[in-house]
Enzyme design. Sequence first.
Site, PDB file in Angstrom:
ATOM      1  N   SER A 124       0.079  -8.427   1.343  1.00  0.00           N
ATOM      2  CA  SER A 124       0.729  -8.621   2.641  1.00  0.00           C
ATOM      3  C   SER A 124      -0.001  -9.682   3.453  1.00  0.00           C
ATOM      4  O   SER A 124      -1.222  -9.841   3.327  1.00  0.00           O
ATOM      5  CB  SER A 124       0.706  -7.297   3.417  1.00  0.00           C
ATOM      6  OG  SER A 124       1.044  -7.488   4.768  1.00  0.00           O
ATOM      7  N   TYR A 149      -3.032   0.617   7.051  1.00  0.00           N
ATOM      8  CA  TYR A 149      -2.149   0.009   6.050  1.00  0.00           C
ATOM      9  C   TYR A 149      -2.674  -1.375   5.658  1.00  0.00           C
ATOM     10  O   TYR A 149      -2.862  -1.677   4.477  1.00  0.00           O
ATOM     11  CB  TYR A 149      -0.718  -0.094   6.575  1.00  0.00           C
ATOM     12  CG  TYR A 149       0.119  -1.055   5.766  1.00  0.00           C
ATOM     13  CD1 TYR A 149       0.564  -0.712   4.496  1.00  0.00           C
ATOM     14  CD2 TYR A 149       0.435  -2.321   6.252  1.00  0.00           C
ATOM     15  CE1 TYR A 149       1.304  -1.601   3.730  1.00  0.00           C
ATOM     16  CE2 TYR A 149       1.178  -3.218   5.495  1.00  0.00           C
ATOM     17  CZ  TYR A 149       1.606  -2.854   4.233  1.00  0.00           C
ATOM     18  OH  TYR A 149       2.323  -3.742   3.476  1.00  0.00           O
ATOM     19  N   LYS A 153      -4.524  -2.855   2.003  1.00  0.00           N
ATOM     20  CA  LYS A 153      -4.147  -4.026   1.211  1.00  0.00           C
ATOM     21  C   LYS A 153      -5.343  -4.946   0.990  1.00  0.00           C
ATOM     22  O   LYS A 153      -5.549  -5.478  -0.108  1.00  0.00           O
ATOM     23  CB  LYS A 153      -3.017  -4.787   1.911  1.00  0.00           C
ATOM     24  CG  LYS A 153      -1.687  -4.065   1.952  1.00  0.00           C
ATOM     25  CD  LYS A 153      -1.071  -3.927   0.565  1.00  0.00           C
ATOM     26  CE  LYS A 153       0.339  -3.385   0.625  1.00  0.00           C
ATOM     27  NZ  LYS A 153       0.947  -3.197  -0.714  1.00  0.00           N
TER      28      LYS A 153
END
Length: 338
Positions: A124, A149, A153
Amino acid sequence: MKILVTGGTGYIGSHTTLALLEAGYEVVVLDNLCNSSEAALHAVEAICAKSALLIRGDVCDRALLDRIFQEHAIDAVLHFAGLKAVGESVRKPLEYYQANVCGSITLCQAMAAAGVFRLVFSSSATVYGAPEHMPIREDFPTGTPTNPYGQSKLIIENVLHDLCAAQPRWSVALLRYFNPVGAHASGLMGEDPRGIPNNLVPYISQVAVGSLNELSIFGDDYPTVDGTGVRDYIHVVDLADGHLKALQTISGGSGINVWNLGTGDGYSVRQVVHAFEQASGRPVPYRVEPRRAGDIAECWADPSKAEQELGWTATRNLQEMMADTWRWQSSHPKGYLE
């Protein structure tokens, strides 16, 4: 070639599964269906008259992964499985680190044990944090993501960098997405979030279809074209094509590669709302709320590295993204439940 797609019933995973099948690959999908639907694979089969094998299970289940690799001659893995709601990650950080980080490590351990060393990872643009300049290139330093989150990543990316440095047999692609939107042009597949959408375009489309009353725009005083946040929106079918190009590119090499998948163009929230209103012929009422903590004013990609090294560019414009979203949402107002 036979490809294992973890999280293959999800939004991006299912569109990529379709692209793989259309390109002649065999596909095994592993998904626990915690935030997706098996109906996505039924739509895939309806579109291309080919099917993927679905195995229900969790990427953290090492015994299951070992059995999959024993029973199927897997050549490479496309790894989408994980949790992805930013707000939820703040409330449930341990669940996000368990699913995303531990799941990825367990997958890599099972791959190595089976002698499978080709991996395309769904990363991302959040790993860049808040860059000082636009557009964002792959050689920009990674930042400090503002939520678990994004942190998950970045942690996985670091793990994969270390793995490739230690074991040169690995060939890994890190694909840093910007903002995936849209749906398959058939109207049979699209984004089907559980509960209140976390992302802009599915929220807009649910307002237009009457499932939600109005859109909240968080901040209209940013230093942008109209005061609202600017992002790089990429059609999910273009994104799926990028995965195929990455898979083909890493199949003949080794080491780790990083590619941005974006269009190189930024659009404001109000511009997206206007484009959706034009595509749907319906008004999208909204109200302006205060800025959200952690949001940045603008973010868009420099996709030239992917063009040069993968031979890939995004081809679908904002109008196509909104038209395809509306075709899906208007024919499936309750998502795959319809």
